[in-house]
Design a protein around this motif. Structure first.
Motif, PDB file in Angstrom:
ATOM      1  N   MET A 212       0.875  -1.160   0.000  1.00  0.00           N
ATOM      2  CA  MET A 212       0.000   0.000   0.000  1.00  0.00           C
ATOM      3  C   MET A 212       0.917   1.216   0.000  1.00  0.00           C
ATOM      4  O   MET A 212       1.867   1.275   0.798  1.00  0.00           O
ATOM      5  N   GLU A 213       0.640   2.181  -0.851  1.00  0.00           N
ATOM      6  CA  GLU A 213       1.490   3.359  -0.949  1.00  0.00           C
ATOM      7  C   GLU A 213       1.533   4.108   0.389  1.00  0.00           C
ATOM      8  O   GLU A 213       2.584   4.578   0.817  1.00  0.00           O
ATOM      9  N   LEU A 214       0.388   4.187   1.066  1.00  0.00           N
ATOM     10  CA  LEU A 214       0.350   4.903   2.346  1.00  0.00           C
ATOM     11  C   LEU A 214       1.231   4.213   3.383  1.00  0.00           C
ATOM     12  O   LEU A 214       2.003   4.870   4.095  1.00  0.00           O
ATOM     13  N   ALA A 217       4.827   4.908   2.612  1.00  0.00           N
ATOM     14  CA  ALA A 217       5.224   6.275   2.965  1.00  0.00           C
ATOM     15  C   ALA A 217       5.463   6.399   4.472  1.00  0.00           C
ATOM     16  O   ALA A 217       6.426   7.030   4.912  1.00  0.00           O
ATOM     17  N   LEU A 218       4.588   5.775   5.266  1.00  0.00           N
ATOM     18  CA  LEU A 218       4.759   5.815   6.724  1.00  0.00           C
ATOM     19  C   LEU A 218       6.025   5.057   7.130  1.00  0.00           C
ATOM     20  O   LEU A 218       6.810   5.514   7.957  1.00  0.00           O
ATOM     21  N   GLY A 221       9.148   7.059   6.262  1.00  0.00           N
ATOM     22  CA  GLY A 221       9.326   8.156   7.214  1.00  0.00           C
ATOM     23  C   GLY A 221       9.844   7.643   8.552  1.00  0.00           C
ATOM     24  O   GLY A 221      10.725   8.255   9.171  1.00  0.00           O
ATOM     25  N   LEU A 222       9.326   6.510   8.978  1.00  0.00           N
ATOM     26  CA  LEU A 222       9.757   5.924  10.257  1.00  0.00           C
ATOM     27  C   LEU A 222      11.227   5.496  10.177  1.00  0.00           C
ATOM     28  O   LEU A 222      12.020   5.801  11.079  1.00  0.00           O
ATOM     29  N   ARG A 224      13.635   6.577   8.166  1.00  0.00           N
ATOM     30  CA  ARG A 224      14.518   7.755   8.110  1.00  0.00           C
ATOM     31  C   ARG A 224      14.639   8.410   9.481  1.00  0.00           C
ATOM     32  O   ARG A 224      15.727   8.828   9.892  1.00  0.00           O
ATOM     33  N   THR A 225      13.527   8.491  10.194  1.00  0.00           N
ATOM     34  CA  THR A 225      13.547   9.146  11.509  1.00  0.00           C
ATOM     35  C   THR A 225      14.405   8.362  12.501  1.00  0.00           C
ATOM     36  O   THR A 225      15.185   8.944  13.264  1.00  0.00           O
ATOM     37  N   GLU A 245      11.850  10.199  19.932  1.00  0.00           N
ATOM     38  CA  GLU A 245      11.590   9.785  18.551  1.00  0.00           C
ATOM     39  C   GLU A 245      11.771   8.276  18.403  1.00  0.00           C
ATOM     40  O   GLU A 245      10.931   7.582  17.812  1.00  0.00           O
ATOM     41  N   TRP A 248       8.981   6.184  20.417  1.00  0.00           N
ATOM     42  CA  TRP A 248       7.662   6.120  19.776  1.00  0.00           C
ATOM     43  C   TRP A 248       7.744   5.273  18.510  1.00  0.00           C
ATOM     44  O   TRP A 248       6.831   4.513  18.171  1.00  0.00           O
ATOM     45  N   ALA A 249       8.881   5.364  17.816  1.00  0.00           N
ATOM     46  CA  ALA A 249       9.072   4.529  16.623  1.00  0.00           C
ATOM     47  C   ALA A 249       9.043   3.048  16.977  1.00  0.00           C
ATOM     48  O   ALA A 249       8.561   2.223  16.194  1.00  0.00           O
ATOM     49  N   LEU A 252       5.382   2.054  16.986  1.00  0.00           N
ATOM     50  CA  LEU A 252       4.711   2.132  15.680  1.00  0.00           C
ATOM     51  C   LEU A 252       5.278   1.125  14.688  1.00  0.00           C
ATOM     52  O   LEU A 252       4.599   0.702  13.754  1.00  0.00           O
ATOM     53  N   LEU A 257       0.922  -1.042  12.188  1.00  0.00           N
ATOM     54  CA  LEU A 257       0.791   0.092  11.265  1.00  0.00           C
ATOM     55  C   LEU A 257       1.633  -0.082   9.999  1.00  0.00           C
ATOM     56  O   LEU A 257       1.170   0.202   8.900  1.00  0.00           O
TER      57      LEU A 257
ATOM     58  N   MET B 212       7.112  16.637  16.675  1.00  0.00           N
ATOM     59  CA  MET B 212       7.920  15.435  16.742  1.00  0.00           C
ATOM     60  C   MET B 212       8.313  15.095  15.302  1.00  0.00           C
ATOM     61  O   MET B 212       7.442  15.092  14.412  1.00  0.00           O
ATOM     62  N   LEU B 214       9.079  12.292  13.975  1.00  0.00           N
ATOM     63  CA  LEU B 214       8.397  11.087  13.491  1.00  0.00           C
ATOM     64  C   LEU B 214       6.966  11.408  13.047  1.00  0.00           C
ATOM     65  O   LEU B 214       6.522  10.970  11.982  1.00  0.00           O
ATOM     66  N   ALA B 217       7.051  13.210   9.777  1.00  0.00           N
ATOM     67  CA  ALA B 217       7.352  12.323   8.647  1.00  0.00           C
ATOM     68  C   ALA B 217       6.115  11.523   8.246  1.00  0.00           C
ATOM     69  O   ALA B 217       5.828  11.356   7.052  1.00  0.00           O
ATOM     70  N   LEU B 218       5.362  11.041   9.243  1.00  0.00           N
ATOM     71  CA  LEU B 218       4.142  10.283   8.937  1.00  0.00           C
ATOM     72  C   LEU B 218       3.111  11.199   8.279  1.00  0.00           C
ATOM     73  O   LEU B 218       2.458  10.829   7.295  1.00  0.00           O
ATOM     74  N   GLY B 221       4.052  11.961   4.663  1.00  0.00           N
ATOM     75  CA  GLY B 221       3.774  10.803   3.813  1.00  0.00           C
ATOM     76  C   GLY B 221       2.287  10.661   3.536  1.00  0.00           C
ATOM     77  O   GLY B 221       1.868  10.364   2.416  1.00  0.00           O
ATOM     78  N   THR B 225       0.453  11.059  -0.119  1.00  0.00           N
ATOM     79  CA  THR B 225      -0.307   9.907  -0.621  1.00  0.00           C
ATOM     80  C   THR B 225      -1.739  10.305  -0.984  1.00  0.00           C
ATOM     81  O   THR B 225      -2.270   9.890  -2.021  1.00  0.00           O
ATOM     82  N   GLU B 245      -6.276   3.638  -0.613  1.00  0.00           N
ATOM     83  CA  GLU B 245      -5.279   4.554  -0.033  1.00  0.00           C
ATOM     84  C   GLU B 245      -5.972   5.711   0.685  1.00  0.00           C
ATOM     85  O   GLU B 245      -5.636   6.067   1.816  1.00  0.00           O
TER      86      GLU B 245
END
Lengths: 394, 394
Positions: A212-214, A217-218, A221-222, A224-225, A245, A248-249, A252, A257, B212, B214, B217-218, B221, B225, B245
């Motif tokens: 899923m593209e979404l 993307a999440l 981002g996670l 990279r963070t 950071e 919480w990562a 998630l 997710l 934050m 994170l 970033a979410l 994204g 999307t 999506e």
């Protein structure tokens, strides 16, 4: 193609500074009258954390007993000890004060209390648990994501057999997450945790059946963070923001997710590492870093959906110049370079493990046994593949 | 600075094709014996969806009564009707078959049933609800995010007073989300929904008190999307993947995920739009698009944390050339251009609204009344600011 999915994250997260005192009210809200406090090293006794927890429970009139001594790659023997103690003391709620090992051990105790028979059956794939005694978490290590996940991994003392049980019943009722509690972790444990967090996301991101593209993307981002903030913590381990950071990562990355719309993930790296953890008692994240690159090179040609290419260009900053193959290989190298930069191993020897000829066979055989000799999503791995990967990861 | 937060998303999401039939088992699992099925237009009766729901409930021996006729900007009068019907019929579980308006109306019915006194008190900020009858959702429109959120917005028929009530008690027990159900929505409603989804994220992303990396970033994204997939749906409205999506984004944009570590959000745009919706009955998302640009230009100089700059460069693809001010203004313009590209209005007249002199004052006065004359996080807006923005948005 986007796969159907169920997203179930009932855990109430209380995140931030000075949140520990809320444990009494939370436990009460979820019906606790007597709690088992489960922990690992005596550090949490000496630094005053356990005393804070006891006071918060006392203030709400909630009774408590304690069981410490959980070790990394938590042992079944400790789980049995917890079940016995909790039964004797009529405990009706379980609270972990620790990291993933303590949470996992606690969940196993919860299964043992809420079901008849030997709790190991659930880890040995013989039966499925029908329930779990309610669980709460005070998290002290950002890594496993067990505070929000449905999973628990236990090691049977005899033979070092490390097995996981995934079941919705064990999801924590609440998780208190104060990043300050992670400030004093040694660098190796912090970076091993960051690696574990990344791997929970990568196992799903790289898998081959549905995307899923979404979610991508999440996940990007996670990733990279976590990478940015792991680097910050290398220089400045008491940076609150970076600790927050990463913490919480951790939740998630493993609460579901990052898997929405996928086939659930590949998980070959995790299962290959489980055998290393079971046999050599290595730190889980470090074990994952040690085999990831070798595994990636072994399976990448089966990656028909360009997942490694996406990882290289969208997360790792690899240029799209050259053939797709070249980009993918540069991506795998970039990931290994990142692991090296945070002082994680990229081979078994760097992990401190040098299996004998016999041990390579044992590792592969145990891994095949625990996975029905059919492991992974990108490429199906059988016993001979597993042995090849273990050897190449030397 | 990262703010402390509570993350509470107990709703079990069942996402994907052919999932409607699970409603019976889900309702049973959450204790339903008699259900109120709440819906909007008769479309769901004619297209067979309601019949499918009835059969699934029948199969589990769960009784049901029905109440349709919920309109966009759902009315208090319908809520009263639902409370009366549910009381008479001894309903113990509520299921919405519809979009945000139906879910919001259902939550209000749930408050009315679980508490004494007039349910409007909870929307008029006089009291807080102590409980809510359990709620389930079968979602047919991707927009409001009400299927996972703690919020509900109701319009009092007399005077068109539109007010929201946020409370954890109303979070749905389950949400069934089959993207196929959104396939036949008219373009205007689809794009209005996409705008609403983006706004739920932007209200939090742009706010000034705490952030934050994170979460950013979410959010970034998610925004990218939704923008990509809204464009796809413009050309190809029955694209399942794009529908999926956007539908999943609707839940994640408003379940709390995009607000972790922030001050909770700015929400000025939403509150400004609430008065438009209350008075002129416009589509919520379209109303938000109509005022966003004007609001953004009005508050941007107070944005000391560079949130608009970040939006411009990280989400909207605006180049960082020129002064910060220039980048920010190009970003606001890029967002408006995006709205135009999906046929959303960027002014009140394009929205189909042309307030009289008197109405501008009424809008601002009502908005000031409902917000304690102190609205927003980036810049505090008072009655005169509100009137200025409404007028400039003409």
């Amino acid at each position: 193609m986007i796969q159907n999915f169920i997203y179930n994250t009932p855990t109430r997260v209380v995140f931030g500074q000075d949140t520990i005192g809320q444990v009494g009210k939370l436990a009460k809200e979820f019906g606790a009258t007597k709690v088992l406090l489960h922990y690992g090293s005596e550090r949490v006794q000496k630094n005053g954390l356990m005393e804070q927890v006891r006071q918060a429970l006392d203030a709400e009139g909630i009774g408590h007993v304690e069981l410490g001594g959980v070790v990394p790659n938590p042992r079944l023997s400790k789980v049995y000890e917890g079940i016995e103690l909790a039964r004797k003391e009529n405990v009706d709620f379980l609270i972990a004060v620790g990291g993933g090992s303590v949470v996992d051990s606690l969940k196993a105790i919860g299964y043992g209390l809420a079901n008849e028979g030997d709790v190991w059956d659930f880890y040995d794939f013989k039966r499925k648990p029908a329930a779990c005694l309610p669980v709460g978490v005070i998290l002290t290590i950002a890594a496993a994501g067990s505070e929000m996940s449905n999973s628990s991994v236990i090691t049977k003392d005899e033979g070092g057999i490390k097995r996981g049980c995934n079941n919705e019943a064990c999801r924590a009722k609440f998780a208190i997450m104060d990043p300050n509690l992670t400030m004093t972790l040694p660098e190796y444990q912090t970076m091993s945790g960051a690696t574990d967090i990344m791997m929970h996301t990568l196992e799903r991101y790289l898998s081959s059946g549905g995307h899923m593209e979404l979610t991508d993307a999440l996940a990007e981002g996670l990733l990279r963070t976590v990478m940015q903030n792991a680097k910050i913590l290398l220089e400045d381990p008491s940076n609150y923001e970076a600790r927050a950071e990463v913490m919480w990562a951790s939740s998630l990355s493993h609460n579901g997710l990052t898997g929405c719309g996928t086939d659930g993930g590949d998980w070959a790296c995790h299962r290959l590492e489980h055998e290393l953890g079971g046999l050599y008692d290595v730190a889980h994240g470090a074990g994952l870093a040690a085999v990831w690159g070798t595994w990636a090179r072994y399976v990448r040609s089966n990656d028909k959906q360009g997942r490694f290419y996406k990882l290289a260009t969208r997360v790792l900053g690899v240029s799209a110049e050259g053939t797709e193959d070249e980009v993918v290989l540069r991506g795998i190298e970039a990931m290994e370079n990142f692991f090296r930069s945070i002082h994680m191993p990229t081979s078994l020897r760097e992990l401190g493990v040098d299996p004998t000829e016999e041990e390579y066979k044992v590792l592969a055989h145990k891994c095949a046994l625990s996975t029905g000799n059919n492991l992974g999503s990108i490429r199906k791995l059988h016993e001979e593949d597993m042995e090849t990967i273990y050897r190449a990861a030397r």
